[in-house]
Design an enzyme around this catalytic site. Structure first.
Site, PDB file in Angstrom:
ATOM      1  N   LYS A 145       0.836  -1.202   0.000  1.00  0.00           N
ATOM      2  CA  LYS A 145       0.000   0.000   0.000  1.00  0.00           C
ATOM      3  C   LYS A 145       0.871   1.253   0.000  1.00  0.00           C
ATOM      4  CE  LYS A 145      -1.226   2.083   3.646  1.00  0.00           C
ATOM      5  NZ  LYS A 145      -1.759   2.774   4.825  1.00  0.00           N
ATOM      6  N   ASN A 146       1.922   1.261   0.819  1.00  0.00           N
ATOM      7  CA  ASN A 146       2.756   2.457   0.957  1.00  0.00           C
ATOM      8  C   ASN A 146       3.624   2.713  -0.267  1.00  0.00           C
ATOM      9  OD1 ASN A 146       1.680   3.020   3.448  1.00  0.00           O
ATOM     10  ND2 ASN A 146       3.345   2.060   4.592  1.00  0.00           N
ATOM     11  N   CYS A 165      -3.923   8.261  10.338  1.00  0.00           N
ATOM     12  CA  CYS A 165      -3.925   7.650  11.673  1.00  0.00           C
ATOM     13  C   CYS A 165      -3.443   8.625  12.735  1.00  0.00           C
ATOM     14  CB  CYS A 165      -3.015   6.422  11.698  1.00  0.00           C
ATOM     15  SG  CYS A 165      -3.744   4.951  10.986  1.00  0.00           S
ATOM     16  N   ARG A 185      -7.878  -0.326   5.780  1.00  0.00           N
ATOM     17  CA  ARG A 185      -7.007   0.651   5.126  1.00  0.00           C
ATOM     18  C   ARG A 185      -5.693   0.021   4.685  1.00  0.00           C
ATOM     19  NH1 ARG A 185      -5.037   4.317   8.568  1.00  0.00           N
ATOM     20  NH2 ARG A 185      -4.097   5.256   6.732  1.00  0.00           N
ATOM     21  N   ARG A 204       3.420  13.960  12.792  1.00  0.00           N
ATOM     22  CA  ARG A 204       3.897  13.702  11.434  1.00  0.00           C
ATOM     23  C   ARG A 204       3.802  14.960  10.562  1.00  0.00           C
ATOM     24  NH1 ARG A 204       1.514   8.097   9.314  1.00  0.00           N
ATOM     25  NH2 ARG A 204      -0.493   8.967   9.819  1.00  0.00           N
ATOM     26  N   PRO A 205       4.507  16.022  10.922  1.00  0.00           N
ATOM     27  CA  PRO A 205       4.374  17.279  10.184  1.00  0.00           C
ATOM     28  C   PRO A 205       4.906  17.157   8.761  1.00  0.00           C
ATOM     29  CG  PRO A 205       6.232  17.391  11.688  1.00  0.00           C
ATOM     30  CD  PRO A 205       5.518  16.111  11.999  1.00  0.00           C
ATOM     31  N   ARG A 209      -3.618  10.458   4.897  1.00  0.00           N
ATOM     32  CA  ARG A 209      -2.457  11.322   4.918  1.00  0.00           C
ATOM     33  C   ARG A 209      -1.682  11.320   3.604  1.00  0.00           C
ATOM     34  NH1 ARG A 209       0.315  14.122   8.275  1.00  0.00           N
ATOM     35  NH2 ARG A 209       2.511  14.474   7.905  1.00  0.00           N
ATOM     36  N   ASP A 267       6.334   0.451  11.545  1.00  0.00           N
ATOM     37  CA  ASP A 267       5.060  -0.190  11.218  1.00  0.00           C
ATOM     38  C   ASP A 267       4.997  -1.657  11.643  1.00  0.00           C
ATOM     39  OD1 ASP A 267       3.889   2.062  10.251  1.00  0.00           O
ATOM     40  OD2 ASP A 267       4.071   1.560   8.133  1.00  0.00           O
ATOM     41  N   ILE A 303      10.448   6.745  15.884  1.00  0.00           N
ATOM     42  CA  ILE A 303       9.939   7.415  14.684  1.00  0.00           C
ATOM     43  C   ILE A 303       8.745   8.317  15.003  1.00  0.00           C
ATOM     44  CG2 ILE A 303       9.119   7.087  12.332  1.00  0.00           C
ATOM     45  CD1 ILE A 303      11.955   6.066  12.818  1.00  0.00           C
ATOM     46  N   ASP A 332       6.199  19.827   7.226  1.00  0.00           N
ATOM     47  CA  ASP A 332       7.032  21.009   6.998  1.00  0.00           C
ATOM     48  C   ASP A 332       8.268  20.675   6.163  1.00  0.00           C
ATOM     49  OD1 ASP A 332       7.767  19.564   9.413  1.00  0.00           O
ATOM     50  OD2 ASP A 332       9.260  21.124   9.756  1.00  0.00           O
ATOM     51  N   LEU A 333       8.802  19.446   6.305  1.00  0.00           N
ATOM     52  CA  LEU A 333       9.980  19.081   5.515  1.00  0.00           C
ATOM     53  C   LEU A 333       9.638  18.971   4.034  1.00  0.00           C
ATOM     54  CD1 LEU A 333      11.652  16.419   7.850  1.00  0.00           C
ATOM     55  CD2 LEU A 333      12.103  18.874   7.700  1.00  0.00           C
TER      56      LEU A 333
END
Length: 423
Positions: free
Chosen positions: A22-23, A120, A402, A125-126, A96, A310, A332, A128-129
């Protein structure tokens, strides 16, 4: 709302097919926006998040051809008539990974408007990067009314992007922006996850010029346009690890068809120390427990090639019945021990403090009503329930849909007593 009912204590035996990741699939689907030709993805998992990304891309104007047969795990996408490069809140809030459409829209159309993402509840989990990297490539970015509004009226320009910490999504967005930027882009401290490698290889198949794939430094020389391609999605390493945990905790013996050892080296090493063998076969990987009682070991989550965040919840479930104590440290994400109280309801002995949890193995777990809090936490409860004595009912299982394709069907085929209860 659906629930899952499990009666534990049955060793899993048989074969389980591993789905596409999925990822990996989600950024690959977003990459279709970079070309007006058809991108065909094979080995596509059928999941709620995939459906959400399909919905988003269709809303943007991408033509999507789904297979007529349920056995055909492929999808064709053609972005030759985008209406407006705007990703609305109603769709993006569900997932996300929707933020991954930002860079390809910006790179190809010179502007993009994407709602701030959901997903989730496992920490901030910003992004900004992501945004800082795009700014370095020449994007003008404004956060307004819950949206990321980006534009590059003169096009994106290659630059040297140095990430202060490893970010998978940030690397993926920057990579997709850089392939159509003018000049060369160097991405330092790039994520090395197999899903990033898969995206880079697909982009190369579409005509991108990328070197350093698989390393922490990517060199991208921008091209004028990308063309269509057909690309097989990499097997899901988290699904491989999850089923391996389910086999190990039940004392079973299962072949994971399509599994690759190179995708899960850190997980396989940890399992080996705990008393579980994962060996390569002609068709995939064979998983079996090699001792009566598992051995408690310590693990710390790290970016790839380290132990994946994960897999933290599933490994914790495995350690609940191991001999001795284990320490599990999460580096993480913050707030990723929400499964601990639920596992304790089943008889586990776990003390979480800050970023670490001490798990003292018990002789057995007991079935209980529990509640899923996020995707990986929910499947850790399934893993624990498969070994528990008695019946476990897991509530709020929409999280599972999901990220795991046909979970109950695959487990039933190996002897598990598991069923979905509607209502």
């Amino acid at each position: 709302m659906d629930r899952i009912r499990i009666v534990g204590g049955v060793p899993l035996r048989g074969r389980i097919p591993v789905s596409g990741a999925k990822n990996a699939a989600l950024p690959l689907m977003a990459a279709s926006l970079l070309s007006d030709e058809t991108l065909t993805l094979t080995n596509l998992p059928r999941l709620a998040d995939i459906a959400s990304m399909e919905h988003l891309l269709a809303e943007l104007g991408v033509h999507i051809s789904s297979p007529t047969s349920s056995a055909d795990a492929s999808l064709s996408l053609r972005a030759n008539s985008i209406k407006e490069p705007i990703a609305p809140y109603d769709i993006v809030r569900k997932m996300r990974a929707s933020v991954l459409v930002l860079a390809p829209l910006l790179a190809r159309y010179g502007r993009a408007q994407v709602s701030l993402p959901g997903g989730c509840a496992i920490g901030t989990r910003p992004i900004d990067l992501h945004l800082r990297a795009l700014q370095q490539l020449g994007a003008e970015i404004e956060l307004s009314e819950g949206y990321i509004k980006a534009r590059c009226p003169h096009g994106l320009i290659g630059a040297h992007v140095v990430f202060p910490k490893v970010t998978v999504g940030g690397t993926e967005n920057t990579l997709m922006a850089a392939v159509l930027a003018k000049g060369e882009t160097v991405i330092s401290n790039a994520a090395r996850e197999p899903e990033v490698i898969d995206l880079a290889q697909c982009l190369v198949a579409m005509g991108a010029d990328i070197s350093g794939i698989g390393s922490d430094t990517l060199h991208v020389r921008g091209v004028e346009r990308l063309h269509g391609a057909t690309h097989p999605i990499v097997p899901d390493r988290i699904e491989i690890g999850t089923f391996a945990a389910a086999v190990a905790i039940t004392g079973g013996d299962v072949e994971l068809v399509g599994g690759r050892r190179g995708l899960i080296d850190a997980v396989a090493d940890a399992f080996g120390q705990a008393g579980v063998t994962i060996e390569e076969t002609t068709d995939g990987l064979r998983v079996r427990r090699t001792q009566d009682r598992l051995t408690g070991i310590d693990v710390m989550t790290e970016p790839f090639p380290g132990f994946p965040t994960d897999m933290q919840a599933q490994f914790m479930a495995l350690m609940t019945i191991a001999d001795g104590a284990s320490m599990i440290t999460e580096t993480i994400f913050e707030n990723r021990f929400m499964h601990v109280p639920e596992l304790c309801r089943m008889g586990a002995q776990i003390n979480a403090h800050g970023a670490s949890a001490i798990v003292r193995g018990v002789s057995k777990l007991s079935g209980a009503p529990v509640m899923a809090t996020d995707l990986r936490a929910s499947v850790s409860l399934v893993v624990a329930a498969l070994a528990a004595q008695g019946e476990t009912v897991i509530n709020r299982v929409y999280h599972l849909d999901r990220g795991y394709e046909r979970l109950e069907e695959k487990l039933v085929a190996c002897g598990a007593q598991i069923e979905r209860v509607s209502g």
